[in-house]
Design a protein around this motif. Structure first.
Motif, PDB file in Angstrom:
ATOM      1  N   GLY A  77     -39.075  18.705  -0.560  1.00  0.00           N
ATOM      2  CA  GLY A  77     -39.784  17.636  -1.262  1.00  0.00           C
ATOM      3  C   GLY A  77     -41.167  17.390  -0.673  1.00  0.00           C
ATOM      4  N   VAL A  78     -41.948  16.564  -1.371  1.00  0.00           N
ATOM      5  CA  VAL A  78     -43.316  16.248  -0.920  1.00  0.00           C
ATOM      6  C   VAL A  78     -43.561  14.752  -1.054  1.00  0.00           C
ATOM      7  CG1 VAL A  78     -44.329  18.499  -1.504  1.00  0.00           C
ATOM      8  CG2 VAL A  78     -44.256  16.698  -3.236  1.00  0.00           C
ATOM      9  N   ILE A  93     -45.718  21.511 -12.968  1.00  0.00           N
ATOM     10  CA  ILE A  93     -44.927  21.292 -11.750  1.00  0.00           C
ATOM     11  C   ILE A  93     -43.445  21.517 -12.028  1.00  0.00           C
ATOM     12  CG2 ILE A  93     -44.299  19.608  -9.961  1.00  0.00           C
ATOM     13  CD1 ILE A  93     -46.931  18.145 -10.655  1.00  0.00           C
ATOM     14  N   VAL A  94     -42.846  22.393 -11.229  1.00  0.00           N
ATOM     15  CA  VAL A  94     -41.388  22.561 -11.300  1.00  0.00           C
ATOM     16  C   VAL A  94     -40.835  21.955 -10.016  1.00  0.00           C
ATOM     17  CG1 VAL A  94     -39.502  24.227 -11.416  1.00  0.00           C
ATOM     18  CG2 VAL A  94     -41.609  24.669 -12.670  1.00  0.00           C
ATOM     19  N   ASP A  95     -40.182  20.828 -10.152  1.00  0.00           N
ATOM     20  CA  ASP A  95     -39.747  20.089  -8.964  1.00  0.00           C
ATOM     21  C   ASP A  95     -38.353  20.552  -8.532  1.00  0.00           C
ATOM     22  OD1 ASP A  95     -39.319  18.352  -6.938  1.00  0.00           O
ATOM     23  OD2 ASP A  95     -39.466  16.521  -8.133  1.00  0.00           O
ATOM     24  N   ALA A  96     -38.307  21.393  -7.482  1.00  0.00           N
ATOM     25  CA  ALA A  96     -37.005  21.864  -6.979  1.00  0.00           C
ATOM     26  C   ALA A  96     -36.612  21.094  -5.712  1.00  0.00           C
ATOM     27  CB  ALA A  96     -37.060  23.360  -6.720  1.00  0.00           C
ATOM     28  N   THR A  97     -37.176  19.894  -5.556  1.00  0.00           N
ATOM     29  CA  THR A  97     -36.745  19.051  -4.427  1.00  0.00           C
ATOM     30  C   THR A  97     -35.236  18.850  -4.518  1.00  0.00           C
ATOM     31  OG1 THR A  97     -38.832  17.835  -4.604  1.00  0.00           O
ATOM     32  CG2 THR A  97     -37.099  16.810  -3.292  1.00  0.00           C
ATOM     33  N   CYS A  98     -34.542  18.975  -3.396  1.00  0.00           N
ATOM     34  CA  CYS A  98     -33.094  18.748  -3.420  1.00  0.00           C
ATOM     35  C   CYS A  98     -32.831  17.322  -3.931  1.00  0.00           C
ATOM     36  CB  CYS A  98     -32.526  18.910  -2.011  1.00  0.00           C
ATOM     37  SG  CYS A  98     -30.764  18.542  -1.958  1.00  0.00           S
ATOM     38  N   PRO A  99     -31.908  17.141  -4.865  1.00  0.00           N
ATOM     39  CA  PRO A  99     -31.651  15.796  -5.401  1.00  0.00           C
ATOM     40  C   PRO A  99     -31.285  14.776  -4.309  1.00  0.00           C
ATOM     41  CG  PRO A  99     -30.462  17.453  -6.658  1.00  0.00           C
ATOM     42  CD  PRO A  99     -31.091  18.174  -5.508  1.00  0.00           C
ATOM     43  N   TYR A 100     -30.679  15.246  -3.223  1.00  0.00           N
ATOM     44  CA  TYR A 100     -30.345  14.309  -2.135  1.00  0.00           C
ATOM     45  C   TYR A 100     -31.627  13.788  -1.474  1.00  0.00           C
ATOM     46  CZ  TYR A 100     -25.743  16.546  -2.540  1.00  0.00           C
ATOM     47  OH  TYR A 100     -24.553  17.046  -3.011  1.00  0.00           O
ATOM     48  N   VAL A 101     -32.644  14.652  -1.407  1.00  0.00           N
ATOM     49  CA  VAL A 101     -33.923  14.247  -0.801  1.00  0.00           C
ATOM     50  C   VAL A 101     -34.682  13.326  -1.770  1.00  0.00           C
ATOM     51  CG1 VAL A 101     -36.116  15.075   0.152  1.00  0.00           C
ATOM     52  CG2 VAL A 101     -34.019  16.357   0.590  1.00  0.00           C
ATOM     53  N   THR A 102     -34.624  13.669  -3.044  1.00  0.00           N
ATOM     54  CA  THR A 102     -35.268  12.801  -4.054  1.00  0.00           C
ATOM     55  C   THR A 102     -34.671  11.397  -3.981  1.00  0.00           C
ATOM     56  OG1 THR A 102     -35.553  14.711  -5.484  1.00  0.00           O
ATOM     57  CG2 THR A 102     -35.764  12.572  -6.532  1.00  0.00           C
ATOM     58  N   ASN A 103     -33.380  11.340  -3.773  1.00  0.00           N
ATOM     59  CA  ASN A 103     -32.712  10.032  -3.652  1.00  0.00           C
ATOM     60  C   ASN A 103     -33.288   9.229  -2.476  1.00  0.00           C
ATOM     61  OD1 ASN A 103     -30.659   8.077  -4.165  1.00  0.00           O
ATOM     62  ND2 ASN A 103     -29.554   8.895  -2.405  1.00  0.00           N
ATOM     63  N   ILE A 104     -33.571   9.923  -1.372  1.00  0.00           N
ATOM     64  CA  ILE A 104     -34.165   9.231  -0.211  1.00  0.00           C
ATOM     65  C   ILE A 104     -35.565   8.713  -0.600  1.00  0.00           C
ATOM     66  CG2 ILE A 104     -34.875   9.414   2.214  1.00  0.00           C
ATOM     67  CD1 ILE A 104     -32.957  11.764   2.525  1.00  0.00           C
ATOM     68  N   GLY A 131     -42.672  14.323   3.963  1.00  0.00           N
ATOM     69  CA  GLY A 131     -42.552  13.964   2.540  1.00  0.00           C
ATOM     70  C   GLY A 131     -41.977  12.560   2.366  1.00  0.00           C
ATOM     71  N   ILE A 132     -40.902  12.253   3.078  1.00  0.00           N
ATOM     72  CA  ILE A 132     -40.267  10.931   2.951  1.00  0.00           C
ATOM     73  C   ILE A 132     -41.262   9.836   3.343  1.00  0.00           C
ATOM     74  CG2 ILE A 132     -38.434   9.412   3.825  1.00  0.00           C
ATOM     75  CD1 ILE A 132     -36.747  11.991   4.334  1.00  0.00           C
ATOM     76  N   ASN A 133     -41.966  10.062   4.443  1.00  0.00           N
ATOM     77  CA  ASN A 133     -42.941   9.076   4.916  1.00  0.00           C
ATOM     78  C   ASN A 133     -44.003   8.798   3.848  1.00  0.00           C
ATOM     79  OD1 ASN A 133     -44.175   7.313   6.685  1.00  0.00           O
ATOM     80  ND2 ASN A 133     -45.183   8.912   7.887  1.00  0.00           N
ATOM     81  N   GLN A 163     -33.424  12.062   8.320  1.00  0.00           N
ATOM     82  CA  GLN A 163     -33.656  13.426   7.833  1.00  0.00           C
ATOM     83  C   GLN A 163     -32.287  13.984   7.450  1.00  0.00           C
ATOM     84  OE1 GLN A 163     -35.984  15.659  10.682  1.00  0.00           O
ATOM     85  NE2 GLN A 163     -35.285  17.609   9.846  1.00  0.00           N
ATOM     86  N   THR A 164     -32.201  14.782   6.406  1.00  0.00           N
ATOM     87  CA  THR A 164     -30.868  15.191   5.929  1.00  0.00           C
ATOM     88  C   THR A 164     -30.131  16.091   6.923  1.00  0.00           C
ATOM     89  OG1 THR A 164     -31.843  17.040   4.718  1.00  0.00           O
ATOM     90  CG2 THR A 164     -31.469  15.020   3.485  1.00  0.00           C
ATOM     91  N   THR A 165     -30.887  16.780   7.788  1.00  0.00           N
ATOM     92  CA  THR A 165     -30.236  17.686   8.738  1.00  0.00           C
ATOM     93  C   THR A 165     -30.112  17.072  10.141  1.00  0.00           C
ATOM     94  OG1 THR A 165     -32.417  18.681   8.969  1.00  0.00           O
ATOM     95  CG2 THR A 165     -30.847  19.863   7.607  1.00  0.00           C
ATOM     96  N   GLU A 166     -30.329  15.782  10.247  1.00  0.00           N
ATOM     97  CA  GLU A 166     -30.275  15.143  11.575  1.00  0.00           C
ATOM     98  C   GLU A 166     -28.822  15.078  12.084  1.00  0.00           C
ATOM     99  OE1 GLU A 166     -33.091  14.276  13.612  1.00  0.00           O
ATOM    100  OE2 GLU A 166     -31.248  14.537  14.714  1.00  0.00           O
ATOM    101  N   LYS A 167     -28.701  14.974  13.406  1.00  0.00           N
ATOM    102  CA  LYS A 167     -27.351  14.884  13.997  1.00  0.00           C
ATOM    103  C   LYS A 167     -26.832  13.446  13.869  1.00  0.00           C
ATOM    104  CE  LYS A 167     -28.020  18.202  17.687  1.00  0.00           C
ATOM    105  NZ  LYS A 167     -28.661  18.241  18.979  1.00  0.00           N
ATOM    106  N   GLN A 168     -25.536  13.324  13.597  1.00  0.00           N
ATOM    107  CA  GLN A 168     -24.897  11.995  13.531  1.00  0.00           C
ATOM    108  C   GLN A 168     -25.114  11.237  14.834  1.00  0.00           C
ATOM    109  OE1 GLN A 168     -23.365  10.375  11.120  1.00  0.00           O
ATOM    110  NE2 GLN A 168     -23.080  11.992   9.602  1.00  0.00           N
ATOM    111  N   GLU A 169     -25.041  11.985  15.931  1.00  0.00           N
ATOM    112  CA  GLU A 169     -25.175  11.385  17.266  1.00  0.00           C
ATOM    113  C   GLU A 169     -26.520  10.632  17.387  1.00  0.00           C
ATOM    114  OE1 GLU A 169     -25.019  14.561  20.085  1.00  0.00           O
ATOM    115  OE2 GLU A 169     -25.731  13.251  21.695  1.00  0.00           O
ATOM    116  N   ASN A 170     -27.599  11.226  16.891  1.00  0.00           N
ATOM    117  CA  ASN A 170     -28.914  10.577  16.960  1.00  0.00           C
ATOM    118  C   ASN A 170     -28.978   9.353  16.053  1.00  0.00           C
ATOM    119  OD1 ASN A 170     -29.847  12.364  18.830  1.00  0.00           O
ATOM    120  ND2 ASN A 170     -30.917  13.670  17.364  1.00  0.00           N
TER     121      ASN A 170
END
Ligand code: SF4
Length: 286
Positions: A77-78, A93-104, A131-133, A163-170
Motif C-alpha cells: 500500500g501507499v 491505477i490498479v490498487d493491489a494493496t492487500c485488503p488487510y492493509v487497506t483496512n488499516i 504508507g500507513i503513516n 505493521q501486519t508482519t510485526e511480532k505479537q511480543e512487540n
C-alpha cells in the motif's frame, strides 16, 4: 528410490502478495504496465514480469509516465498523498494493496479525523508503515518495541495499530507501556496471521521428515526464521534460493525417504515446483 515429497501448507506467498503478483502477471503481454517499486523482493519474479512487459518504477520517476499508463500499487500500500498524486496524473491505477492493509489505512484515517493521535508498532522505514503513516498526515508515533516510549510524552487519546508482519511480543510490550499512561486508548491489533501460520506448518512438517528444504532469499528475515525453526526439529535442513542450489548427487547418495519443503513469503509457486522437479529428476537418475 521413490521418495515422498510433502510441501508445507501456506508455503510461499501469503494471500496479499499472491493477489498483487497475480494482478501484475495475468494481463495481456502486449500491454506495458508499471509497478510502483518492485512488486516483491525476489529478483526472479521481477525479471519474469519484465519479460511480460511489467516494469518497476520509483515514485521520483513518475513524471516520465504518460496519462492513462497503468500503474499497480503493490500489497504494502501507499500513503494518501501518493494515491492523490497518481490520481492527479490521470494514471490508470490498479490498487493491489492487500485488503488487510487497506483496512488499516481506513481505521487510521478515521481515528485521526476523530482527534486521536496514532501510534504504529513496526519498522519506521518499512514501506507498509510509511504508507500507513501517510493516512494520518505523517504524524504517527512509530515504535518497534516500545523501548523508546518509556521517557516519551504519550498523547492522552491514542489509537494504536501494528505493521501486519510485526511480532505479537512487540505488540504486547508496547501496549503494556501505553496502558499505564493513556486516558483513552483504542488498540487495533492488525498483525496478520500469515507469517505465524506459515511458521507453524513448517514446524509441524519438519518434525516428521528426513530432509527439510527451505526455499527463499538468504537475506530474507522471514526465510531465515523458517530455516531456524525447521533446523531445530530436523538437523538435516537446507536453505536454498532455487533448484540450482540443490545437488542431484546429494539427493542420490542418501537414504532420505521423506522430504519436506517450505518457502519464504517472497517465493513463488513456480520456484517451489522447480525444486520438486529436481528431486524427481534425482530419483530417475538413480
Ligand atoms: S496483511 Fe497478511 S496477507 Fe496481506 S500482505 Fe501482509 S502478510 Fe500478506
Amino acid at each position: 528410490m521413490k521418495r515422498e515429497i510433502i510441501i508445507a501448507k501456506n508455503s510461499g506467498f501469503c494471500f496479499g502478495v499472491k493477489r498483487a503478483v497475480d494482478t501484475a502477471s495475468n494481463k495481456n503481454i502486449q500491454e506495458k504496465m508499471y509497478t510502483l517499486g518492485p512488486i516483491i523482493h525476489n529478483n526472479d519474479v521481477v525479471s519474469k514480469l519484465e519479460e511480460s512487459n511489467v516494469f518497476s518504477i520509483e515514485l521520483s520517476k513518475i513524471d516520465s509516465l504518460n496519462e492513462s499508463d497503468t500503474i499497480i500499487i503493490r500489497s504494502h500500500g501507499v500513503s494518501k498523498a501518493v494515491m492523490d498524486l497518481l490520481n492527479s496524473k490521470n494514471l490508470n491505477i490498479v490498487d493491489a494493496t492487500c485488503p488487510y492493509v487497506t483496512n488499516i489505512h481506513k481505521k487510521v484515517h478515521d481515528y485521526h479525523n476523530q482527534g486521536y493521535s496514532i501510534l504504529i508498532v513496526g519498522d519506521k522505514n518499512h514501506p507498509e508503515v510509511v504508507g500507513i503513516n501517510g493516512w494520518c498526515s505523517n504524524e504517527a508515533i512509530i515504535t518497534k518495541d516500545g523501548s523508546d516510549l518509556e521517557t516519551a510524552e504519550i498523547p492522552k487519546k491514542l489509537c494504536v495499530v501494528s505493521q501486519t508482519t510485526e511480532k505479537q511480543e512487540n505488540w504486547q510490550k508496547v501496549l503494556s507501556i501505553l496502558i499505564k499512561t493513556s486516558k483513552e486508548l483504542v488498540a487495533l491489533n492488525t498483525i496478520c496471521s500469515a507469517t505465524e501460520v506459515r511458521q507453524k506448518n513448517a514446524m509441524v512438517l519438519s518434525k516428521k521428515v528426513d530432509l527439510m528444504i527451505v526455499i527463499g532469499g538468504k537475506h530474507s528475515s522471514n526465510t531465515t526464521k523458517l530455516f531456524e525453526i525447521c533446523k531445530e526439529n530436523c538437523n538435516n535442513t537446507l536453505l536454498i534460493e532455487n533448484e540450482t542450489e540443490l545437488s542431484i548427487d546429494f539427493l542420490k547418495n542418501t537414504d532420505i525417504r521423506i522430504i519436506g519443503i517450505t518457502a519464504g513469503a517472497s517465493t513463488p509457486d513456480w520456484i517451489i515446483n522447480q525444486v520438486v522437479d529436481k528431486i524427481k529428476l534425482a530419483e530417475k537418475a538413480e
